[in-house]
Scaffold this motif. Structure first.
Motif, PDB file in Angstrom:
ATOM      1  N   ARG A 117      29.021 -40.128 -45.917  1.00 58.72           N
ATOM      2  CA  ARG A 117      30.391 -39.748 -45.532  1.00 58.72           C
ATOM      3  C   ARG A 117      30.455 -38.290 -45.124  1.00 58.72           C
ATOM      4  O   ARG A 117      31.066 -37.935 -44.126  1.00 58.72           O
ATOM      5  N   PHE A 173      35.620 -31.695 -47.612  1.00 53.36           N
ATOM      6  CA  PHE A 173      36.341 -32.863 -48.101  1.00 53.36           C
ATOM      7  C   PHE A 173      36.815 -32.574 -49.516  1.00 53.36           C
ATOM      8  O   PHE A 173      36.011 -32.181 -50.358  1.00 53.36           O
ATOM      9  N   THR A 174      38.077 -32.797 -49.767  1.00 50.18           N
ATOM     10  CA  THR A 174      38.559 -32.658 -51.138  1.00 50.18           C
ATOM     11  C   THR A 174      37.998 -33.810 -51.957  1.00 50.18           C
ATOM     12  O   THR A 174      37.559 -34.835 -51.417  1.00 50.18           O
ATOM     13  N   PHE A 192      35.134 -45.986 -46.090  1.00 47.06           N
ATOM     14  CA  PHE A 192      34.960 -45.120 -44.918  1.00 47.06           C
ATOM     15  C   PHE A 192      34.148 -45.776 -43.808  1.00 47.06           C
ATOM     16  O   PHE A 192      34.242 -45.393 -42.637  1.00 47.06           O
ATOM     17  N   ASP A 197      38.836 -41.566 -51.957  1.00 43.25           N
ATOM     18  CA  ASP A 197      39.431 -42.578 -51.067  1.00 43.25           C
ATOM     19  C   ASP A 197      38.390 -43.183 -50.133  1.00 43.25           C
ATOM     20  O   ASP A 197      38.465 -44.361 -49.787  1.00 43.25           O
ATOM     21  N   ALA A 198      37.429 -42.380 -49.712  1.00 42.22           N
ATOM     22  CA  ALA A 198      36.389 -42.850 -48.790  1.00 42.22           C
ATOM     23  C   ALA A 198      35.374 -43.760 -49.467  1.00 42.22           C
ATOM     24  O   ALA A 198      34.766 -44.609 -48.811  1.00 42.22           O
ATOM     25  N   ASP A 226      39.718 -35.841 -53.663  1.00 46.31           N
ATOM     26  CA  ASP A 226      40.568 -37.008 -53.390  1.00 46.31           C
ATOM     27  C   ASP A 226      40.162 -37.715 -52.100  1.00 46.31           C
ATOM     28  O   ASP A 226      40.170 -38.947 -52.031  1.00 46.31           O
ATOM     29  N   GLU A 227      39.818 -36.949 -51.075  1.00 45.46           N
ATOM     30  CA  GLU A 227      39.372 -37.565 -49.815  1.00 45.46           C
ATOM     31  C   GLU A 227      38.081 -38.352 -50.010  1.00 45.46           C
ATOM     32  O   GLU A 227      37.925 -39.451 -49.475  1.00 45.46           O
TER      33      GLU A 227
END
Length: 159
Positions: A34, A43-44, A137, A50-51, A46-47
């Motif tokens: 990713r 990328f946080t 993702f 989510d991915a 959280d990101e």
């Protein structure tokens, strides 16, 4: 001396001088994949969650941090950069086959267009993000790449 390369077409692979030891496990490989799709981008947590996790649990932040810590301790510390803002893979875009592919497809130099498209097609050595289908993702990225490839092949037939 060959710079580090990340292959996301076909099986996940890292090669070249200074390449860290082989990465084992779906989640650590998915984290790197990713991040490699957009090297240099922060990328946080959280990101990334989510991915990587379709249905994250309450322990997922700890799990993400543990995976990243293990990656950094196994040779990825120089290129897997993290801090309060998030995580990024500190590699040039041309070190990642999919990023190189996108750049070649986006090229606009009419005098070398056939060469750009041929070079892009040679990079396609297997299904993009093979083995990452379970991660959220992957589907949007593979759909985008398939669309780009169809358009590029169509363009190539008209040149």
């Amino acid at each position: 001396m060959t710079a580090m390369r990340v292959a996301l077409f076909g099986a996940f692979d890292v090669s070249g001088d200074g390449a860290p030891e082989a990465v084992r496990g779906a989640i650590p490989q998915a984290i790197l994949a990713r991040l490699a799709l957009e090297p240099g981008r922060v990328f946080t947590a959280d990101e990334l969650i989510d991915a990587l996790w379709a249905e994250p649990t309450t322990a997922v932040v700890s799990s993400l941090r543990a995976h990243i810590s293990r990656l950094r301790s196994r040779g990825w510390g120089d290129v897997l950069v993290g801090g309060r803002a998030g995580y990024r893979l500190d590699l040039p875009g041309d070190a990642v086959d999919i990023v190189r592919y996108r750049a070649l497809i986006a090229g606009q130099d009419a005098s070398s267009r056939i060469d750009e498209l041929d070079d892009a097609e040679r990079l396609w050595r297997g299904a993009p993000l093979s083995g990452f289908g379970e991660f959220p993702f992957a589907r949007p990225a593979t759909d985008e790449l398939s669309t780009l490839r169809r358009a590029a092949l169509m363009e190539l037939t008209h040149l």
